[in-house]
Every structure is written in structure tokens, then in C-alpha cells.
Design an enzyme around this catalytic site. Structure first.
Site, PDB file in Angstrom:
ATOM      1  N   HIS A 103       0.912  52.525   8.879  1.00  0.00           N
ATOM      2  CA  HIS A 103       1.453  52.926   7.576  1.00  0.00           C
ATOM      3  C   HIS A 103       2.068  54.328   7.584  1.00  0.00           C
ATOM      4  CE1 HIS A 103       0.053  49.231   6.023  1.00  0.00           C
ATOM      5  NE2 HIS A 103      -1.177  49.573   5.738  1.00  0.00           N
ATOM      6  N   HIS A 177       1.385  48.633  -1.523  1.00  0.00           N
ATOM      7  CA  HIS A 177       0.116  48.162  -0.964  1.00  0.00           C
ATOM      8  C   HIS A 177      -0.904  47.860  -2.068  1.00  0.00           C
ATOM      9  CE1 HIS A 177      -3.098  47.743   1.962  1.00  0.00           C
ATOM     10  NE2 HIS A 177      -2.284  48.055   2.954  1.00  0.00           N
ATOM     11  N   GLU A 312       2.218  42.240   1.115  1.00  0.00           N
ATOM     12  CA  GLU A 312       3.087  43.391   1.357  1.00  0.00           C
ATOM     13  C   GLU A 312       4.404  42.920   1.966  1.00  0.00           C
ATOM     14  OE1 GLU A 312       0.659  46.174   3.791  1.00  0.00           O
ATOM     15  OE2 GLU A 312      -0.940  44.754   3.253  1.00  0.00           O
TER      16      GLU A 312
END
Length: 346
Positions: A103, A177, A312
């Protein structure tokens, strides 16, 4: 339709973090400038209104966020080995997931304060978040300008537009998210009976570190087959390769990347809520909340394993190292523009 703004908290630097609340149709969405984060989403049902996303009761909780509701970048999901090469030059990233980068690294977009402006269009109300990421941020090359617009419409849709420009070639992959629980984040119920349909015929094979091998495998007649709706928990404990504790896999969305098309339908039997998702991106990461720890959520809610799920929308993980995947390299001659829509009914 209306939008409100208030101070959510103050960082040790003295910088203020603001909270925007959008109301249109029957939905109400709140977003923080810290991480361009969804902090609540109120959705009606026949049984009443509930907040359907996991999060925290206070600003302090979001200072130590476990990715609940955040906007992820520069690169959502994992980059294997924390490195990639472009035009023969290797770039080494911050590693924050063992030997991999997850991420965007340790101090990625979800830890930064975005600028924000609210605006209204005839069909809804929106907040546009903007952020600059300087050359070398977490090891990524180039100066990058990102913008994400989140809005809700009179027809009970959340509309998301992702944009980015970067002055040298660089991987870019943005997503949100949010952890959903369509029964309500304070219901005390897990998501294993929630029914999921995915518009996907194939999923990405991964190794034991959840890094794609480069192979797309057919989902048909496997635990990854969601072409017809089924409870998330039905095949959760299957011993299929890479599926030990649950789902944390990227599914290739059927249809042409770049065109808005359906990727998921979700139904929660106890509340009667439906959620439909549409995306322009090549894939969607389905995460069944396998490693949510025992923790306190909002206003006394208790969370644990399988308290929420994520969908996602994104480019495939580790795409910079997988030349057979759709390219996630953007730069001076290729801007990043993607869209997602979540539509609700009950």
C-alpha cells in the site's frame, strides 16, 4: 443535498484535519482529510439506518489506522521484493510487509493530510481531495500529483474518480480501502453469511507471501468461483492453494479495462441491503477480513476476524514486475484516470 465541514483533529505539527459530511438521497458519507478516509457511511434498511463501514470513534483512532477507509497510494497492494525496474533503472522502495512493499510504504498516502474542496453537481455532492508526492517519496520516482473525488448522488450511489499525473514514468495504483459490513459495523455479526457475486472468471495465483506468480487461474468450480452469489464463508476454509485463512486475492474483472463495468454484487440477508460495484480498473482485491484483530471500533463496537470485507478496485498487484499484466506505469505521456461506483439498495 448538503455538505458540512468541521475540524476533526489537530496533528502535533499544528496542522488541522477536517471532516466533511455529504448527504444526498438516503445516504450520508463522512470523510477525513487525513488519508482521504471514509470514516462513516450511513445506509438505510427496512430495519433502520446503520453505519456499514468499520472505523474508529475518534480522531485518535485514525492516527493509528489499520487502513480502515483510507485512500491508498502511490501503489495499492503489494510490490514484490520492494523494488522494480523501469527502462533498466532499479528503484528500491520502503519495505513494510516483510520483504515487500504494501500500500505504498510506511508513510504512504493514507498517512498524509490531503487538501480538500467540496462542490455540488446537479446529481450529487462531492469532495475533491488533492495531494502532491515528491520525487523519492517512499522510493518512488518523479513528482506526482494525485486527486480523488468522492461523492454521493440522489440515486444512492457513491461515485469515485481517481486522477494522477507524474513527471517521469512511475507505477501508480490508487484505491479505497473501506471495510464493509452490510449488516452494520456495530451489529456484532461477521460477514460470513453475506452473499457475494463477482464478475470475474479468473483470479491471480499468489505465493505464500501473497505476491502474484504471474499466472491467472480459472475460478470455475474452485473456492474462488463467485459467478453465482454465495455466502462468503461457504468455501472460506478450503485448502485450495493460497486460500488457508480466507480470501486476500485479486480477481480479474471481466470485460475491457478502461471501461466502466460491473465487478461485484453483494447482498446481506439479515438487513436486506444490496451493494453493486462498477469499475474501470483491471482487477478487484477481495479481502475477507482474515487478520482483523480483536479491537474496539466505533462507539463500543467490537471487531475481530471477518468483521468486514474489502472490495478494492485496482491494477493487479506487483504489476511493475509482471510484464504480462496490464501496465501500471504512468508518466508524462500517460495520465492515470480511473473510476468506481458503489450503488446501494435495500
Amino acid at each position: 443535498m448538503k455538505v458540512s465541514k468541521k475540524t476533526f483533529g489537530v496533528l502535533s505539527s499544528g496542522k488541522k484535519v477536517h471532516l466533511y459530511t455529504l448527504k444526498a438521497g438516503d445516504l450520508k458519507l463522512s470523510l477525513s482529510t487525513l488519508g482521504a478516509t471514509w470514516t462513516s457511511l450511513i445506509v438505510p434498511s427496512a430495519n433502520g439506518k446503520d453505519d456499514i463501514i468499520l472505523g474508529y470513534s475518534s480522531f485518535h483512532g485514525y492516527m493509528h489506522n489499520r487502513y480502515f477507509g483510507v485512500t491508498v497510494g502511490r501503489y495499492a497492494n503489494r510490490i514484490g521484493g520492494g523494488k522494480f525496474s523501469i527502462e533498466g533503472k532499479e528503484y528500491n522502495l520502503t519495505k513494510n510487509d516483510g520483504e515487500n512493499t504494501l500500500h505504498g510504504g510506511r508513510m504512504s498516502f493514507c498517512k498524509k493530510v490531503w487538501t480538500a474542496d467540496a462542490y455540488e453537481e446537479k446529481d450529487g455532492v462531492f469532495v475533491r481531495f488533492e495531494l502532491k508526492s515528491n520525487d523519492g517519496d517512499e522510493g518512488f520516482p518523479g513528482n506526482l500529483w494525485a486527486a480523488v473525488s468522492y461523492g454521493i448522488t440522489k440515486t444512492n450511489e457513491i461515485v469515485i474518480d481517481y486522477e494522477a499525473k507524474v513527471d517521469v514514468n512511475c507505477p501508480v495504483n490508487l484505491t479505497n480501502h473501506a471495510y464493509f459490513n452490510l449488516r452494520g459495523e456495530g451489529s456484532g455479526s461477521d460477514i460470513l453469511s453475506t452473499e457475494l457475486k463477482l464478475f470475474s472468471s479468473a483470479y491471480l495465483e499468489v505465493d505464500e507471501h501473497l505476491i502474484p506468480t504471474g499466472k491467472l487461474l480459472s475460478a470455475e468450480n474452485t473456492p474462488f468461483d463467485f459467478k453465482s452469489p454465495k455466502p462468503i464463508g461457504k468455501d472460506l476454509n478450503s485448502k485450495a492453494p493460497g486460500n488457508i485463512k480466507g480470501y486476500d486475492h485479486c480477481f480479474a474483472v471481466n470485460g475491457e479495462p478502461g471501461k466502466l463495468r460491473p465487478f461485484a454484487e453483494v447482498y446481506e440477508p439479515a438487513s436486506g441491503r444490496y451493494m453493486k460495484g462498477f469499475t474501470t480498473q483491471p482487477g478487484v482485491q477481495f479481502f475477507s477480513g482474515n487478520n482483523i484483530p480483536q479491537m474496539q471500533g466505533k462507539i463500543g463496537s467490537n471487531y475481530g476476524q471477518y468483521s468486514g470485507f474489502c472490495l478494492e478496485t485496482q491494477h493487479f498487484p506487483d504489476s511493475p514486475n509482471k510484464p504480462n499484466f496490464p501496465s501500471s506505469i504512468f508518466g508524462p505521456n500517460r495520465d492515470y484516470n480511473e473510476k468506481a461506483v458503489f450503488a446501494f439498495d435495500w
